[in-house]
Motif scaffolding. Structure first.
Motif, short mmCIF file in Angstrom:
data_model
loop_
_atom_site.label_atom_id
_atom_site.label_comp_id
_atom_site.label_asym_id
_atom_site.label_seq_id
_atom_site.Cartn_x
_atom_site.Cartn_y
_atom_site.Cartn_z
N PRO A 101 0.66 -1.84 -0.52
CA PRO A 101 -0.14 0.03 -0.33
C PRO A 101 1.10 1.33 -0.41
N ALA A 102 1.76 1.74 0.60
CA ALA A 102 2.99 2.86 0.58
C ALA A 102 3.25 2.50 -0.26
N GLU A 103 4.02 1.85 -1.70
CA GLU A 103 4.84 1.86 -2.78
C GLU A 103 3.12 2.46 -3.58
N ARG A 110 3.63 10.53 -7.61
CA ARG A 110 4.21 10.39 -8.57
C ARG A 110 3.17 11.01 -9.39
N LEU A 111 2.23 9.99 -9.91
CA LEU A 111 1.44 10.02 -10.34
C LEU A 111 0.83 11.86 -10.79
N THR A 112 0.91 12.35 -9.44
CA THR A 112 0.29 14.16 -9.47
C THR A 112 1.42 14.72 -10.45
N ALA A 113 2.89 14.85 -10.02
CA ALA A 113 3.57 15.39 -10.62
C ALA A 113 3.56 15.39 -12.00
N THR A 114 3.01 13.72 -12.56
CA THR A 114 3.34 13.73 -14.02
C THR A 114 2.49 14.37 -14.90
N THR A 115 1.40 14.02 -14.12
CA THR A 115 0.62 14.76 -14.33
C THR A 115 0.01 16.58 -14.73
N GLU A 116 0.81 16.91 -13.27
CA GLU A 116 1.06 18.60 -13.80
C GLU A 116 1.48 18.94 -14.22
N ARG A 117 2.75 18.05 -15.15
CA ARG A 117 3.83 18.00 -15.91
C ARG A 117 3.30 18.47 -17.48
N TYR A 118 2.36 17.06 -17.50
CA TYR A 118 1.85 17.05 -19.53
C TYR A 118 0.75 17.79 -18.93
N ARG A 119 -0.63 17.79 -18.34
CA ARG A 119 -1.61 18.30 -18.14
C ARG A 119 -2.58 17.71 -19.07
N PRO A 120 -2.82 16.05 -19.20
CA PRO A 120 -3.74 15.69 -19.32
C PRO A 120 -4.87 15.87 -18.84
N ARG A 121 -6.07 15.53 -20.38
CA ARG A 121 -7.20 16.20 -19.92
C ARG A 121 -8.38 15.02 -18.33
N TRP A 122 -7.70 14.02 -18.81
CA TRP A 122 -7.94 13.02 -17.88
C TRP A 122 -7.27 11.57 -18.03
N LEU A 123 -7.59 11.43 -16.95
CA LEU A 123 -6.50 10.69 -15.99
C LEU A 123 -7.20 8.77 -15.58
N ALA A 124 -7.20 8.36 -16.17
CA ALA A 124 -7.45 6.41 -16.43
C ALA A 124 -6.72 5.92 -15.28
N ILE A 125 -7.87 5.93 -14.65
CA ILE A 125 -6.65 4.52 -13.57
C ILE A 125 -7.66 2.85 -13.99
N LEU A 126 -5.81 2.22 -14.05
CA LEU A 126 -6.42 0.87 -13.97
C LEU A 126 -6.66 -0.44 -13.16
N GLY A 127 -7.70 -0.26 -12.47
CA GLY A 127 -7.70 -0.98 -11.67
C GLY A 127 -8.23 0.00 -10.47
N VAL A 128 -9.62 -0.84 -9.89
CA VAL A 128 -10.08 -0.29 -8.57
C VAL A 128 -9.55 -0.55 -7.12
N THR A 129 -9.01 -1.06 -6.32
CA THR A 129 -8.67 -1.98 -5.32
C THR A 129 -7.03 -0.63 -5.45
N ALA A 130 -6.22 -0.64 -6.93
CA ALA A 130 -5.20 0.25 -6.65
C ALA A 130 -5.64 1.58 -6.16
N TYR A 131 -6.66 2.27 -7.15
CA TYR A 131 -7.56 3.83 -6.52
C TYR A 131 -7.70 3.73 -5.36
N ARG A 132 -8.37 2.91 -4.80
CA ARG A 132 -8.54 3.00 -3.94
C ARG A 132 -7.62 2.96 -2.58
N THR A 133 -6.82 1.62 -2.92
CA THR A 133 -5.68 2.27 -2.14
C THR A 133 -4.33 3.77 -2.04
N ALA A 134 -3.73 3.87 -3.09
CA ALA A 134 -3.79 5.14 -3.43
C ALA A 134 -4.26 6.16 -3.14
N PHE A 135 -5.33 6.31 -3.85
CA PHE A 135 -6.46 7.81 -3.80
C PHE A 135 -7.52 7.55 -2.05
N ALA A 136 -7.25 6.50 -1.76
CA ALA A 136 -7.13 6.18 0.36
C ALA A 136 -9.00 7.20 -0.24
#
Length: 191
Positions: A101-103, A110-136
Motif C-alpha cells: 500500500p505504501a508503494e 509520482r502520478l500527480t507530478a507527471t499529471t502536473e507536467r503533462y496536463r492531460p484532460r483525463w487520467l484513467a486509473i486501470l484498477g479499482v483496488t489500486a485506486y482505492r488504496t492510492a487515493f484513500a
C-alpha cells in the motif's frame, strides 16, 4: 503481417525486476491510462502491457480509442490519438498484489507530478483496488470520480490484466468506451 515480440526467458524476467518503463506521454493528451505497475514481461521487453494475456491493446481498439489493434511495441502510436500511458508504481512485479500500500500511495505523488507536467484532460486509473488504496477512497467504484489530479478528470476503469477474469472482453470494451465518449466530447467534458 506484424508479429508480436518473442517472449522473454526466465533469466530475462528475473533481470527485469530492476528495470523501469518510460511513460508514453506528451503535453495536453486527452487520456492518460495509468496502469498499476509494469509486469515482468513488459519490463523485460520494454513495452507497456506486453504480457500476452493482457487485454489492454485489444480493449483500446474494441472500445474505439484506436482504429486498429496496436501491438505493445507500437505504443508510441498512441500519442497522435491523444492517448498516453504511465504507471502508478514503477517497480515491475509478476503480480500487482506484490506491491505494498505504501508503494501505491507513493505512486500517487509520482502520478500527480507527471499529471502536473503533462496536463492531460483525463487520467484513467486501470484498477479499482489500486485506486482505492492510492487515493484513500475505500468505497470508490468504477467510472468518473469527483476528484481531480492536477486539473485532470479521474476515471477508474477495470484492470485489463488477463488475471482479472471477472471482466469479459465485451464488458471491458464497454467500460473503456464510456470514457472514450466523454474524452471525445460525445458526453459532457470534465467538470
Amino acid at each position: 503481417m506484424r508479429r508480436p515480440v518473442a517472449r522473454p526467458t526466465r533469466e530475462e524476467l528475473e533481470a527485469a525486476r530492476g528495470k523501469t518503463l518510460p511513460d508514453v506521454m506528451a503535453p495536453g493528451l486527452d487520456v492518460v491510462f495509468c496502469g498499476i505497475n509494469p509486469g515482468l514481461t513488459s519490463a523485460a521487453l520494454g513495452y507497456n502491457f506486453a504480457t500476452p494475456g493482457n487485454r489492454f491493446w485489444p480493449t483500446l481498439h474494441r472500445s474505439g480509442f484506436t482504429p486498429r489493434r496496436l501491438l505493445p511495441e507500437e505504443q508510441a502510436e498512441l500519442l497522435p490519438y491523444g492517448l498516453g500511458i504511465t504507471n502508478m508504481a514503477a517497480r515491475p512485479t509478476a503480480r500487482a498484489a506484490e506491491l505494498t500500500p505504501a508503494e501505491l500511495r507513493a505512486g500517487l505523488l509520482r502520478l500527480t507530478a507527471t499529471t502536473e507536467r503533462y496536463r492531460p484532460r483525463w487520467l484513467a486509473i486501470l484498477g479499482v483496488t489500486a485506486y482505492r488504496t492510492a487515493f484513500a477512497r475505500p468505497g470508490a467504484g468504477f467510472g468518473r470520480q469527483d476528484e481531480r489530479v492536477a486539473g485532470a478528470g479521474v476515471w477508474v476503469l477495470p484492470n485489463p490484466s488477463g488475471l482479472n477474469a471477472g471482466w469479459s472482453p465485451d464488458a471491458l470494451a464497454t467500460a473503456y468506451a464510456s470514457l472514450r465518449a466523454v474524452a471525445r466530447g460525445e458526453d459532457s467534458p470534465p467538470g
